[in-house]
Design a protein around this motif. Structure first.
Motif, PDB file in Angstrom:
ATOM      1  N   ASP A  23       0.761  -1.217  -0.043  1.00 35.54           N
ATOM      2  CA  ASP A  23      -0.097   0.136  -0.127  1.00 35.54           C
ATOM      3  C   ASP A  23       0.880   1.209   0.116  1.00 35.54           C
ATOM      4  O   ASP A  23       1.896   1.272   0.619  1.00 35.54           O
ATOM      5  CB  ASP A  23      -0.797   0.199   1.331  1.00 35.54           C
ATOM      6  CG  ASP A  23      -1.827   1.247   1.147  1.00 35.54           C
ATOM      7  OD1 ASP A  23      -1.872   1.695   0.143  1.00 35.54           O
ATOM      8  OD2 ASP A  23      -2.880   0.958   2.027  1.00 35.54           O
ATOM      9  N   ARG A  24       0.309   2.355  -0.894  1.00 35.61           N
ATOM     10  CA  ARG A  24       1.471   3.273  -0.712  1.00 35.61           C
ATOM     11  C   ARG A  24       1.499   4.157   0.446  1.00 35.61           C
ATOM     12  O   ARG A  24       2.408   4.853   0.635  1.00 35.61           O
ATOM     13  CB  ARG A  24       0.675   4.425  -1.990  1.00 35.61           C
ATOM     14  CG  ARG A  24      -0.812   4.690  -1.905  1.00 35.61           C
ATOM     15  CD  ARG A  24      -1.347   5.543  -2.975  1.00 35.61           C
ATOM     16  NE  ARG A  24      -2.490   5.901  -2.752  1.00 35.61           N
ATOM     17  CZ  ARG A  24      -3.284   6.284  -3.651  1.00 35.61           C
ATOM     18  NH1 ARG A  24      -2.936   6.256  -5.022  1.00 35.61           N
ATOM     19  NH2 ARG A  24      -4.290   7.031  -3.747  1.00 35.61           N
ATOM     20  N   ALA A  25       0.507   4.093   1.252  1.00 30.38           N
ATOM     21  CA  ALA A  25       0.407   4.774   2.555  1.00 30.38           C
ATOM     22  C   ALA A  25       1.670   3.988   3.474  1.00 30.38           C
ATOM     23  O   ALA A  25       2.206   4.690   4.143  1.00 30.38           O
ATOM     24  CB  ALA A  25      -1.011   4.626   3.253  1.00 30.38           C
ATOM     25  N   GLU A  26       1.614   2.560   3.306  1.00 35.31           N
ATOM     26  CA  GLU A  26       2.697   1.950   4.025  1.00 35.31           C
ATOM     27  C   GLU A  26       4.056   2.387   3.544  1.00 35.31           C
ATOM     28  O   GLU A  26       5.131   2.477   4.425  1.00 35.31           O
ATOM     29  CB  GLU A  26       2.664   0.623   3.876  1.00 35.31           C
ATOM     30  CG  GLU A  26       1.432   0.025   4.314  1.00 35.31           C
ATOM     31  CD  GLU A  26       1.113  -1.344   4.410  1.00 35.31           C
ATOM     32  OE1 GLU A  26       1.966  -1.994   3.686  1.00 35.31           O
ATOM     33  OE2 GLU A  26       0.038  -1.987   4.924  1.00 35.31           O
ATOM     34  N   VAL A  27       4.214   2.621   2.269  1.00 34.59           N
ATOM     35  CA  VAL A  27       5.439   3.041   1.711  1.00 34.59           C
ATOM     36  C   VAL A  27       5.982   4.582   2.223  1.00 34.59           C
ATOM     37  O   VAL A  27       6.945   4.685   2.463  1.00 34.59           O
ATOM     38  CB  VAL A  27       5.448   3.093   0.113  1.00 34.59           C
ATOM     39  CG1 VAL A  27       6.723   3.830  -0.488  1.00 34.59           C
ATOM     40  CG2 VAL A  27       5.243   1.897  -0.549  1.00 34.59           C
ATOM     41  N   LEU A  28       4.894   5.341   2.198  1.00 35.99           N
ATOM     42  CA  LEU A  28       5.125   6.676   2.720  1.00 35.99           C
ATOM     43  C   LEU A  28       5.581   6.645   4.425  1.00 35.99           C
ATOM     44  O   LEU A  28       6.526   7.082   4.666  1.00 35.99           O
ATOM     45  CB  LEU A  28       4.140   7.530   2.812  1.00 35.99           C
ATOM     46  CG  LEU A  28       3.868   8.813   3.240  1.00 35.99           C
ATOM     47  CD1 LEU A  28       5.238   9.846   2.673  1.00 35.99           C
ATOM     48  CD2 LEU A  28       2.578   9.481   3.028  1.00 35.99           C
ATOM     49  N   VAL A  52       4.865  10.737  -1.480  1.00 36.92           N
ATOM     50  CA  VAL A  52       4.097  11.849  -0.723  1.00 36.92           C
ATOM     51  C   VAL A  52       3.008  11.404  -0.535  1.00 36.92           C
ATOM     52  O   VAL A  52       2.688  10.246  -1.265  1.00 36.92           O
ATOM     53  CB  VAL A  52       4.049  13.162  -1.370  1.00 36.92           C
ATOM     54  CG1 VAL A  52       5.694  13.731  -1.562  1.00 36.92           C
ATOM     55  CG2 VAL A  52       3.767  12.951  -2.925  1.00 36.92           C
ATOM     56  N   GLY A  53       1.883  11.896   0.072  1.00 41.88           N
ATOM     57  CA  GLY A  53       0.609  11.424   0.096  1.00 41.88           C
ATOM     58  C   GLY A  53      -0.255  11.734  -0.994  1.00 41.88           C
ATOM     59  O   GLY A  53       0.326  12.399  -2.193  1.00 41.88           O
ATOM     60  N   GLY A  54      -1.383  11.056  -1.046  1.00 39.66           N
ATOM     61  CA  GLY A  54      -2.336  11.212  -2.405  1.00 39.66           C
ATOM     62  C   GLY A  54      -2.902  12.501  -2.347  1.00 39.66           C
ATOM     63  O   GLY A  54      -2.970  13.470  -1.490  1.00 39.66           O
ATOM     64  N   GLY A  55      -3.616  12.888  -3.572  1.00 44.78           N
ATOM     65  CA  GLY A  55      -4.332  14.226  -3.862  1.00 44.78           C
ATOM     66  C   GLY A  55      -3.657  14.939  -5.181  1.00 44.78           C
ATOM     67  O   GLY A  55      -2.844  14.297  -5.913  1.00 44.78           O
ATOM     68  N   TYR A  56      -4.158  15.888  -5.308  1.00 46.89           N
ATOM     69  CA  TYR A  56      -4.067  16.854  -6.669  1.00 46.89           C
ATOM     70  C   TYR A  56      -3.684  18.373  -6.581  1.00 46.89           C
ATOM     71  O   TYR A  56      -3.428  19.023  -7.462  1.00 46.89           O
ATOM     72  CB  TYR A  56      -5.205  16.665  -7.530  1.00 46.89           C
ATOM     73  CG  TYR A  56      -5.849  15.495  -8.089  1.00 46.89           C
ATOM     74  CD1 TYR A  56      -5.305  14.844  -8.926  1.00 46.89           C
ATOM     75  CD2 TYR A  56      -6.544  14.354  -7.032  1.00 46.89           C
ATOM     76  CE1 TYR A  56      -5.677  13.635  -9.434  1.00 46.89           C
ATOM     77  CE2 TYR A  56      -7.069  13.295  -7.742  1.00 46.89           C
ATOM     78  CZ  TYR A  56      -6.477  12.695  -8.853  1.00 46.89           C
ATOM     79  OH  TYR A  56      -7.193  11.476  -9.195  1.00 46.89           O
ATOM     80  N   ALA A  57      -3.333  18.631  -5.472  1.00 47.90           N
ATOM     81  CA  ALA A  57      -2.790  20.034  -5.105  1.00 47.90           C
ATOM     82  C   ALA A  57      -1.335  20.236  -5.738  1.00 47.90           C
ATOM     83  O   ALA A  57      -0.704  19.138  -5.655  1.00 47.90           O
ATOM     84  CB  ALA A  57      -2.765  20.185  -3.588  1.00 47.90           C
ATOM     85  N   SER A  58      -1.397  21.252  -5.883  1.00 49.96           N
ATOM     86  CA  SER A  58       0.264  21.675  -6.595  1.00 49.96           C
ATOM     87  C   SER A  58       1.129  22.306  -5.259  1.00 49.96           C
ATOM     88  O   SER A  58       0.548  22.028  -4.030  1.00 49.96           O
ATOM     89  CB  SER A  58       0.262  22.886  -7.371  1.00 49.96           C
ATOM     90  OG  SER A  58      -0.487  22.482  -8.683  1.00 49.96           O
ATOM     91  N   PHE A  59       2.349  22.371  -5.799  1.00 48.39           N
ATOM     92  CA  PHE A  59       3.286  23.114  -4.405  1.00 48.39           C
ATOM     93  C   PHE A  59       3.110  24.525  -4.651  1.00 48.39           C
ATOM     94  O   PHE A  59       3.034  25.149  -5.891  1.00 48.39           O
ATOM     95  CB  PHE A  59       4.659  22.572  -4.506  1.00 48.39           C
ATOM     96  CG  PHE A  59       4.695  21.114  -4.097  1.00 48.39           C
ATOM     97  CD1 PHE A  59       5.289  20.779  -2.663  1.00 48.39           C
ATOM     98  CD2 PHE A  59       4.660  20.090  -4.857  1.00 48.39           C
ATOM     99  CE1 PHE A  59       5.456  19.609  -2.343  1.00 48.39           C
ATOM    100  CE2 PHE A  59       4.757  18.738  -4.477  1.00 48.39           C
ATOM    101  CZ  PHE A  59       5.052  18.457  -3.066  1.00 48.39           C
ATOM    102  N   VAL A  60       3.423  25.169  -3.518  1.00 48.74           N
ATOM    103  CA  VAL A  60       3.552  26.575  -3.407  1.00 48.74           C
ATOM    104  C   VAL A  60       4.964  26.614  -2.627  1.00 48.74           C
ATOM    105  O   VAL A  60       5.504  25.802  -2.099  1.00 48.74           O
ATOM    106  CB  VAL A  60       2.723  27.545  -2.681  1.00 48.74           C
ATOM    107  CG1 VAL A  60       1.441  27.793  -3.714  1.00 48.74           C
ATOM    108  CG2 VAL A  60       2.222  26.839  -1.304  1.00 48.74           C
ATOM    109  N   VAL A  61       6.045  27.771  -3.140  1.00 51.25           N
ATOM    110  CA  VAL A  61       7.196  27.835  -2.837  1.00 51.25           C
ATOM    111  C   VAL A  61       7.200  29.343  -1.985  1.00 51.25           C
ATOM    112  O   VAL A  61       7.150  30.386  -2.496  1.00 51.25           O
ATOM    113  CB  VAL A  61       8.232  27.838  -3.816  1.00 51.25           C
ATOM    114  CG1 VAL A  61       9.708  27.739  -3.195  1.00 51.25           C
ATOM    115  CG2 VAL A  61       7.952  26.521  -4.544  1.00 51.25           C
TER     116      VAL A  61
END
Length: 370
Positions: free
Chosen positions: A118-123, A190-199
């Motif tokens: 599971d990707r959560a376990e990988v994280l 990183v965790g799931g979702g569709y948000a971009s990054f801000v810097v």
């Protein structure tokens, strides 16, 4: 009598290849249909629609073969029984073996099978290893908390740039990546979702889905290590869109403003991730969620935080956009009565007047910025 039985078997053996023409024809017709769609309709249909037509062609061929197998192939009863049991096994075991199905923007499915990690376990395993490494006294300790965050000239503080028009005025980028390929500096799950990054300065900020919680996370620009994390219970799932938050956070005057998929608007201290206030904009607006969840990045100006919860229930008290005090989170006002869309509001000048532009579930709307 034995001679007659032997002759019947010979005739049956000769007819069997002829019976195979039906499933072969079904497969051939499906391939022809898929080829014709790709050849003649590629310019008039988007990739998602073409993929759906491919799928329909394959399903029709599969149904035809199943009908042939059980009613036209002339197979023995025992063979048909074995085929039926195998079909039931596949129809039951395949859905049970899939942990989740997600689709790309082109409607291409990705299957996450239960026998895979599971990707959560990988994280979580990655973060535990990082924490163990940082705790080792022979290595460099945890990253120091920055005393003050100073935005650089090329930093991106909000969704699609300072004017939200997709134009980023940054350093000149190499055009020929074959001659000068980009160098990988670091990577991590990183965790799931569709948000971009801000810097801003040394921090990369985003919002992720981590199991049953949404997490607003700050990563170090140079190392990729987590500097801070703030999470809270929230989970949005939709089969086509997938799990997780959609809206990109906004950085403004030393604070992070983040909107989760279920409507949680949170304000955090940029340097430390310390929570300052939060409110659920859907509950405050007496409005239901959208099919694909809240997706509009918060807009900050004049000590206001503007979001677009929408009027999904048709309630007289619900508004298309709502404003909160950026310092306290106190609700101030709302405007419009339309259902929300999936775009982010913008502050623009039109005909000499400042307006908040919002592309909602009905169309494009402009609101007085005062």
């Amino acid at each position: 009598m034995a001679h007659v039985d032997s002759a019947a078997k010979v005739v049956s053996a000769r007819r069997l290849p002829r019976r195979l023409w039906f499933p072969l024809a079904a497969i051939l017709l499906a391939l022809v249909a898929i080829g014709a769609i790709e050849q003649f309709l590629a310019d008039s249909l988007d990739s998602g629609t073409r993929l759906m037509l491919f799928f329909i062609s394959a399903v029709v061929a599969a149904i035809a073969i199943v009908v042939w197998f059980f009613s036209m192939a002339g197979l023995a009863g025992r063979t048909r029984l074995v085929g039926a049991l195998f079909l039931v096994f596949v129809m039951v075991s395949f859905p049970l073996s899939v942990r989740r199905v997600e689709f790309s923007g082109d409607m291409v499915p990705t299957f996450d099978f239960r026998w895979s990690v599971d990707r959560a376990e990988v994280l979580e395993a990655h973060r535990a290893l990082r924490e163990e490494f940082q705790a080792d006294p022979t290595h460099e300790g945890p990253l120091a908390e920055p005393a003050e965050i100073t935005a650089g000239p090329f930093d991106v503080l909000e969704y699609r740039g300072p004017r939200r028009d997709g134009v980023i005025e940054g350093p000149k980028l190499a055009r020929d990546w074959s001659a000068r390929p980009p160098r990988l500096v670091w990577q991590q799950p990183v965790g799931g979702g569709y948000a971009s990054f801000v810097v801003s300065g040394p921090l990369l900020i985003t919002i992720e889905q981590r199991r049953e919680k949404e997490a607003i996370v700050a990563y170090d620009v140079d190392t990729g290590l987590e500097r801070w994390l703030y999470d809270y219970p929230a989970f949005f799932h939709e089969t086509l869109g997938g799990d997780g938050p959609r809206a990109t956070p906004t950085i403004h005057e030393g604070k992070v403003y983040s909107l989760g998929a279920t409507g949680v608007l949170a304000c955090l201290e940029l340097a430390t991730g310390r929570p300052l206030w939060s409110v659920n904009i859907l509950e405050q607006n007496a409005s239901g969620n959208l099919d694909w969840a809240m997706s509009g990045a918060p807009l900050i100006y004049d000590d206001l935080v503007l979001v677009n919860p929408g009027n999904q229930k048709g309630s007289a008290s619900s508004r298309a956009i709502t404003a909160f005090n950026a310092t306290s989170g106190k609700p101030l006002w709302g405007g419009g009565e339309t259902k929300a869309g999936y775009a982010s509001p913008m502050l623009v000048m039109l005909a000499g007047a400042g307006q908040v532009i919002n592309f909602d579930g009905v169309g494009l709307a402009g609101y007085d910025d005062t």
